[in-house]
Enzyme design. Structure first.
Site, PDB file in Angstrom:
ATOM      1  N   GLY A   1      49.725  39.774  45.336  1.00 12.89           N
ATOM      2  CA  GLY A   1      49.973  40.404  46.648  1.00 12.89           C
ATOM      3  C   GLY A   1      50.322  41.910  46.543  1.00 12.89           C
ATOM      4  O   GLY A   1      49.757  42.620  45.462  1.00 12.89           O
TER       5      GLY A   1
ATOM      6  N   SER B   1      51.605  41.184  39.649  1.00 13.12           N
ATOM      7  CA  SER B   1      50.234  42.072  39.636  1.00 13.12           C
ATOM      8  C   SER B   1      49.589  41.857  41.144  1.00 13.12           C
ATOM      9  O   SER B   1      49.964  40.957  41.923  1.00 13.12           O
ATOM     10  CB  SER B   1      49.331  41.522  38.494  1.00 13.12           C
ATOM     11  OG  SER B   1      48.996  40.513  38.836  1.00 13.12           O
ATOM     12  N   LYS B   2      48.520  42.593  41.083  1.00 18.19           N
ATOM     13  CA  LYS B   2      47.702  42.520  42.413  1.00 18.19           C
ATOM     14  C   LYS B   2      47.505  41.031  42.874  1.00 18.19           C
ATOM     15  O   LYS B   2      47.325  40.711  44.149  1.00 18.19           O
ATOM     16  CB  LYS B   2      46.259  43.151  42.216  1.00 18.19           C
ATOM     17  CG  LYS B   2      46.450  44.680  42.075  1.00 18.19           C
ATOM     18  CD  LYS B   2      46.256  45.351  43.418  1.00 18.19           C
ATOM     19  CE  LYS B   2      46.833  46.864  43.496  1.00 18.19           C
ATOM     20  NZ  LYS B   2      48.040  46.743  44.400  1.00 18.19           N
ATOM     21  N   ARG B   3      47.237  39.969  41.962  1.00 14.19           N
ATOM     22  CA  ARG B   3      47.002  38.762  42.220  1.00 14.19           C
ATOM     23  C   ARG B   3      48.129  38.266  43.156  1.00 14.19           C
ATOM     24  O   ARG B   3      47.860  37.136  43.766  1.00 14.19           O
ATOM     25  CB  ARG B   3      47.043  37.934  41.039  1.00 14.19           C
ATOM     26  CG  ARG B   3      45.866  38.186  39.996  1.00 14.19           C
ATOM     27  CD  ARG B   3      45.958  37.293  38.785  1.00 14.19           C
ATOM     28  NE  ARG B   3      47.097  37.352  38.052  1.00 14.19           N
ATOM     29  CZ  ARG B   3      47.739  36.339  37.742  1.00 14.19           C
ATOM     30  NH1 ARG B   3      47.570  35.227  38.360  1.00 14.19           N
ATOM     31  NH2 ARG B   3      48.773  36.575  37.063  1.00 14.19           N
TER      32      ARG B   3
END
Ligand code: GLU
Length: 504
Positions: free
Chosen positions: A254, A250-252
């Site tokens: 990168g 996920s976004k976390r």
């Protein structure tokens, strides 16, 4: 064999979904099958045409072309669920008529409070079946009176549903845990589980490869196939792509969307090759067995070797270093003309190139031997050759490690002797070497003691590509006319003078 990729157009294409698309594509291409693209846009609040076109764009960029789809049509169209609503309505009526589905008039507030009760009691929420026994004639009357019910599927009670997943083997669910799911919402839009079954059946899909997050939907879908009298396809559920901490990527972690990787300067063939090997290994093939497994494989070769049964059960961990390694490889083997075209936008973003012209492209192409091989991504190429476009002796000298270099024995003398030694353009390696030889004669410095200060004076930096390449590149850039569309580049003679002045 007919396969499909069925994205919901509610954002950008995630690399995990791109991998799902890729595995479908590989199987279709390896088996001479058909690859269908279907847009699942019944969630009108979350779906958008912009998202749809960005997904199509990303798939095309990856090289995952389709045989049937919303843009090109086909025998089984339309390929957008929002254009197939009549089909869902007609199959819903059929199910209602056959007693496999029923109208449910339960008010949302009542359903919500039942759900909360279930959760509070520690049970998985399940529809109570209130409207299950409502006679159809009564339901029709309420419909005519203007009520807007949902349509629910009558899930057979306490039945085991078993299927053989091509990746995970035998999977069994008991219907006891499944409440009657909504097939059609009160506004007429179909629920995912219903639309997907109607579409996969009517589009004659033979194999459904999708993310593991859908595995709990599969028993509901199988029951629907049965109720509708359709033969179900084979199913293969892929483990989700994980981040290094073993949670779904996920976004976390990168970059997660294909568009982001594209923007950062990865080549599509690198991303494809990398994603294909995430959870699948091509093996060495019978003839080549004993040789180490070659991981760098073009998409057609991947398709030739791909077998869904070889896909692993466990999650693939997304490894940015391995992707970078592959990207480096594909940058090295790509045609140089292509890399200059693809990297031009990054030169423009840095202000190094002002406009795309043939001369600008040719100049960028001439710089690539200094960069490709030393960088992981196209985006990093301009930085590697920034010394050509940016020359500021004062700024260089403010850096402690550069200033320290000046204290080396002979360094200042070399820099002071350089302007006179550059008595023409250093257009090639020989001219550069001749100039360096003149400085050596005048100062007695040689080797590192000679070339380090020369590098500093001509590039403003103590490291970088080989001077034999870098120096002629500076001169080539300095000779370009303004209409070439390249930012003004300071030539070597002027650099030598500026640097000598800056240290005196
Ligand atoms: N639209 C669904 C998704 O994007 C498709 C699931 C499926 O392949 O059945 O998750």
């Amino acid at each position: 064999m007919r396969l499909r990729f069925a994205p919901s157009p509610s954002g950008q294409l995630h690399v995990g979904n791109a991998r799902t698309a890729l595995f479908n594509w590989l199987l279709a291409h390896g088996q001479d099958g058909t690859f269908v693209l279907r847009i699942e846009d019944t969630d009108t609040e979350r779906s958008s045409r912009e998202s749809e076109s960005s997904i199509l764009d990303d798939l095309r960029w990856l090289g995952l072309d389709w045989d049937e789809g919303p843009d090109i049509g086909g025998q089984h169209g339309p390929y957008r669920q929002s254009e197939r609503l009549h089909l869902y309505a007609s199959y819903a009526n059929e199910l209602i008529g056959a007693g496999h589905a029923y109208y449910c008039f339960c008010p949302p507030a009542k359903l919500e409070s039942e759900r909360k009760e279930d959760l509070a009691a520690g049970r998985p929420p399940k529809y109570r079946g209130t409207c299950r026994g409502l006679p159809l004639i009564v339901a029709r009357g309420r419909l005519e009176a203007g009520e807007r019910p949902v349509v629910r599927f009558k899930v057979p009670e306490a039945v085991e549903v078993t299927f053989n997943d091509l990746v995970r083997g035998e999977v069994t669910f008991n219907t006891g845990v499944i409440g009657d799911p909504v097939l059609v919402r009160s506004d007429g839009r179909p629920a995912y589980n219903f639309a997907v079954v109607v579409d996969d059946a009517v589009m004659e899909i033979t194999h459904v490869i999708r993310g593991e997050d859908h595995i709990s939907n599969t028993p509901r879908q199988l029951l629907l196939y049965r109720a509708l009298g359709f033969t179900p396809p084979e199913f293969a559920h892929l483990a989700l792509v994980m981040g290094p901490d073993h949670t779904p990527l996920s976004k976390r972690h990168g970059a997660t969307s294909v568009a982001e990787f594209r923007l950062r300067g990865y080549l599509p063939e690198a991303l494809v090759n990398y994603l294909a090997l995430l959870g699948w290994s091509p093996g060495s093939g019978s003839e080549e067995s004993g040789t180490p497994v070659d991981e760098l494989l073009p998409i057609d070769e991947l398709a030739r070797r791909f077998a869904i049964g070889d896909v692993g059960h466990s999650a693939g961990i997304f490894d940015p270093d391995k992707l970078a390694w592959m990207n480096r490889h594909y940058m090295k083997v790509a045609a140089p003309g292509r890399i200059s075209v693809e990297s031009l936008r990054y030169f423009i973003a840095r202000g190094f190139i002002r406009r795309r012209t043939d001369e600008a492209l040719e100049f960028v192409a001439s710089l690539l031997p200094m960069a490709v091989g030393s960088v992981d991504r196209l985006e990093e190429i301009p930085e590697r050759v920034a010394f050509i476009f940016e020359f500021d002796p004062a700024a260089s000298l403010r850096q402690a490690h550069v200033a320290r270099l000046l204290e080396e024995p002979g360094a200042r003398e070399v820099i002071k002797a350089l302007p006179d030694a550059v008595d023409g353009t250093l257009a090639d390696r020989e001219a550069f070497r001749a100039a360096a030889a003149r400085v050596r004669e005048r100062t007695g410095c040689k080797g590192k003691a000679l070339f380090h200060p020369i590098r500093l004076a001509l590039t403003g930096s103590d490291g970088g590509p080989e001077l034999d390449l870098a120096v002629p590149a500076i001169e080539r850039g300095a000779a370009l006319p303004p209409q070439a569309g390249v930012a003004r580049i300071v030539g070597c003679r002027q650099r030598a003078e500026m640097f000598a002045r800056a240290i005196s």
